[in-house]
Design an enzyme around this catalytic site. Sequence first.
Site, PDB file in Angstrom:
ATOM      1  CB  SER A 132      -0.948  -0.045   1.199  1.00  0.00           C
ATOM      2  OG  SER A 132      -1.956   0.920   1.088  1.00  0.00           O
ATOM      3  CG  ASP A 171      -7.178  -2.822  -2.706  1.00  0.00           C
ATOM      4  OD1 ASP A 171      -7.663  -2.198  -1.744  1.00  0.00           O
ATOM      5  OD2 ASP A 171      -5.950  -2.863  -2.932  1.00  0.00           O
ATOM      6  CG  HIS A 216      -5.389  -2.717   0.762  1.00  0.00           C
ATOM      7  ND1 HIS A 216      -4.871  -2.239  -0.437  1.00  0.00           N
ATOM      8  CD2 HIS A 216      -4.696  -2.082   1.751  1.00  0.00           C
ATOM      9  CE1 HIS A 216      -3.926  -1.356  -0.173  1.00  0.00           C
ATOM     10  NE2 HIS A 216      -3.790  -1.253   1.138  1.00  0.00           N
TER      11      HIS A 216
END
Length: 247
Positions: free
Chosen positions: A93, A193, A223
């Site tokens: 991320s 996600d 995610h």
Amino acid sequence: MQVSDFAQPFHTLEGSVGVLFCHGFTGSPWSLREWATVTADAGYRVSLPRLPGHGTSWEELNLTGWRDWYATVERAFAELRASCDAVFVTGLSMGGALALRLAEKHPDEVAGLVLVNPAVLGYPKMRAVPVVSKVRASAKAIGSDIAAEHIDEFAYERTPLKAAHSMMRMWVDVRACLDLVSCPLLLFRSSTDHVVPAASTAFVRSHVSSDEITERVLDRSYHVATMDHDKEQIFTESLEFFARHSR
């Protein structure tokens, strides 16, 4: 501010090839701990730092910014470079954005990147963050987007908006210089996600200068894929990637 037990950094001191792990926004080293441990067990020297403001409270995170987070990973990277023949960088991320910035700033020193749902773009609802952050301290949490049951990322219960705005400013900086990234790149993207749009990974893929770009789509994970159903695929393929590019 006391650091939670699960948020402690993780480092090993053996191995001639290093791997730096960069965790995500409002998360902690916990989200990458198993991946880092598997990598260390395979003989690599591992560094998994805790980013400032993480693993304590969302209020403390609001007192930090992206330059603080980047300074931490750059310092860890320099320590690995001083003791290793080659260094790879991974990121989940926002950690993916930090990893990309390292590759932009040190193009001849990053042996390769492994990114999991890298964040350089957000969903449209984030456009309000710069304005809302001036009048509100926090918003609904974004952590623990995991398909597997009974798995907890232990991310913050609120999203600190001032810090989120800082992250978005970092994205602008990273996006502007992606052409400087030339190392081999392994990308993992979850087909579902709820935190980072698929357009983010697509933007990275289409703007870097790397000759080798491999993308894997994870159909069973959300995610935080490093803790989800497809984690073993990430672990296995990243080890193969490190071995292939460190010979």
